[in-house]
Design an enzyme around this catalytic site. Structure first.
Site, PDB file in Angstrom:
ATOM      1  N   LEU A 178       0.814  -1.208   0.000  1.00 22.78           N
ATOM      2  CA  LEU A 178       0.000   0.000   0.000  1.00 22.78           C
ATOM      3  C   LEU A 178       0.849   1.260   0.000  1.00 22.78           C
ATOM      4  CD1 LEU A 178      -2.779  -1.143   2.485  1.00 22.78           C
ATOM      5  CD2 LEU A 178      -3.202  -0.307   0.159  1.00 22.78           C
ATOM      6  N   ASN A 230       1.894   5.480   6.809  1.00 25.13           N
ATOM      7  CA  ASN A 230       1.536   4.128   6.403  1.00 25.13           C
ATOM      8  C   ASN A 230       2.377   3.046   7.074  1.00 25.13           C
ATOM      9  OD1 ASN A 230       0.467   2.063   4.294  1.00 25.13           O
ATOM     10  ND2 ASN A 230       2.682   1.966   4.072  1.00 25.13           N
ATOM     11  N   TYR A 232      -2.224  -4.308  17.418  1.00 28.52           N
ATOM     12  CA  TYR A 232      -2.532  -3.668  16.139  1.00 28.52           C
ATOM     13  C   TYR A 232      -3.880  -2.945  16.190  1.00 28.52           C
ATOM     14  CZ  TYR A 232      -3.327  -3.355  11.059  1.00 28.52           C
ATOM     15  OH  TYR A 232      -3.589  -2.920   9.787  1.00 28.52           O
ATOM     16  N   LYS A 289      -4.440   1.098  15.817  1.00 24.93           N
ATOM     17  CA  LYS A 289      -5.246   1.650  14.730  1.00 24.93           C
ATOM     18  C   LYS A 289      -6.471   2.400  15.255  1.00 24.93           C
ATOM     19  CE  LYS A 289      -2.845   0.381  11.121  1.00 24.93           C
ATOM     20  NZ  LYS A 289      -2.121   1.398  10.336  1.00 24.93           N
ATOM     21  N   THR A 340      -2.368  -7.681   0.447  1.00 23.43           N
ATOM     22  CA  THR A 340      -1.004  -7.355   0.832  1.00 23.43           C
ATOM     23  C   THR A 340      -0.444  -8.509   1.658  1.00 23.43           C
ATOM     24  OG1 THR A 340      -1.581  -6.329   2.952  1.00 23.43           O
ATOM     25  CG2 THR A 340      -1.651  -4.909   0.985  1.00 23.43           C
TER      26      THR A 340
END
Length: 304
Positions: free
Chosen positions: A20, A91, A157, A161, A191
């Site tokens: 990405l 990112n 994670y 986020k 990905t």
């Protein structure tokens, strides 16, 4: 609507060497921006070369994000190479997936340092520079469905986020007077992070062999390639998006979406306040009648 033209603007994309991040860097460069690609040493030369071969302008800065020193280096690189900084895309990210009782302090800290602290330090450094320039700017913070809904095995994670989405809302207010927009994007793409999902794996493998992703994935699941997600970044960096800030915007495959902000969905009241007993009596017939769901919904794969 005039074309999306970022000529004269300079951008930093963290974690921009693969997947990405590289798609975001290419998309910005394709619309005229000059890009600092934050990469690891193994792919630095190739990332810059691929953008140049496509007609864009890019330089690499090899530094792991997380610290204030790394953030300052990225901003300084943009200023040294291009004279300014207009766009930051945060990112960079890693995974250390484990269930709660198996997750170590190191697993937790590594992910939070890269995702959450890295977003904070880079955004702070960028905001300082953009405010000094006095011409506004764009912060694009990369979120995830895991941060919106939680995800099994991703304590670190999902927490990072979720924090990133909250920071986007907060900074959109703090930076509004400076003309700096701040949005979180929620991409879904094939990905290295998603190819391990068993339901998606055969379709990703087929895609790598030249087959298109089926419509039920591109539309129903909003799942596609990194390039499918990339257009959102130059759009948000453009004059066409000057009024868009404080939002969480999903993109993937053929799907574009706007995520809601957390809010009260139902209320109940008790004269004089609540006791444990009155809560027990009222819960299932009042606010708890339709509890909120958790987790990313399982993919709906058609039967063969």
């Amino acid at each position: 609507m005039p074309p999306i033209d970022l000529t004269g603007k300079a951008a930093v994309v963290t974690g921009g060497g693969r997947g990405l991040g590289l798609a975001y860097a290419h998309a910005l460069a394709a619309h005229g921006a000059s890009v600092v690609v934050n990469v690891d040493e193994a792919v630095a030369e190739q990332a810059v070369k691929s953008i140049a071969e496509a007609g864009g302008t890019a330089v690499a800065e090899v530094v792991p994000v997380g610290t204030a020193e790394a953030a300052d280096r990225l901003v300084a690189r943009a200023v040294q190479a291009f004279g300014r900084l207009d766009v930051l895309v945060t990112n960079a990210g890693i995974l250390r997936d484990k269930v709660l009782w198996k997750m170590t302090d190191e697993d937790f800290d590594a992910v939070v340092t890269t995702h959450l602290r890295g977003t904070f330090t880079c955004a702070r450094a960028a905001a300082v520079r953009m405010r000094e320039q006095g011409e506004g700017g764009t912060l694009v913070l990369v979120g995830s469905p895991a941060g919106q809904r939680g995800n099994f095995g991703q304590t670190n994670y999902a927490a990072a986020k979720a924090g990133i989405a909250a920071m986007a809302r907060t900074w959109s207010m703090e930076l509004a007077r400076a003309g700096i927009t701040v949005n979180a994007i929620v991409p879904v793409a094939a990905t290295a992070m998603t190819e391990t999902i068993p339901a998606f794996a055969p379709y990703i493998e087929a895609m790598r062999n030249g087959a298109p992703l089926p419509g039920f994935l591109r539309k129903g699941e909003g799942f596609g390639t990194p390039e499918d997600c990339a257009a959102l970044v130059p759009f948000l960096a453009s004059e066409a998006a000057r009024g868009i800030t404080g939002q969480a915007i999903g993109i993937g495959g053929d799907k574009l979406s706007l995520w809601s902000h957390p809010q009260e969905v139902k209320s109940a009241y008790a004269d004089g306040g609540w006791t444990a007993g009155t809560l027990a009596d009222a819960w299932h017939t009042s606010v708890g009648a339709e509890p909120q769901t958790v987790g990313i919904p399982a993919p709906r794969i058609p039967e063969a």
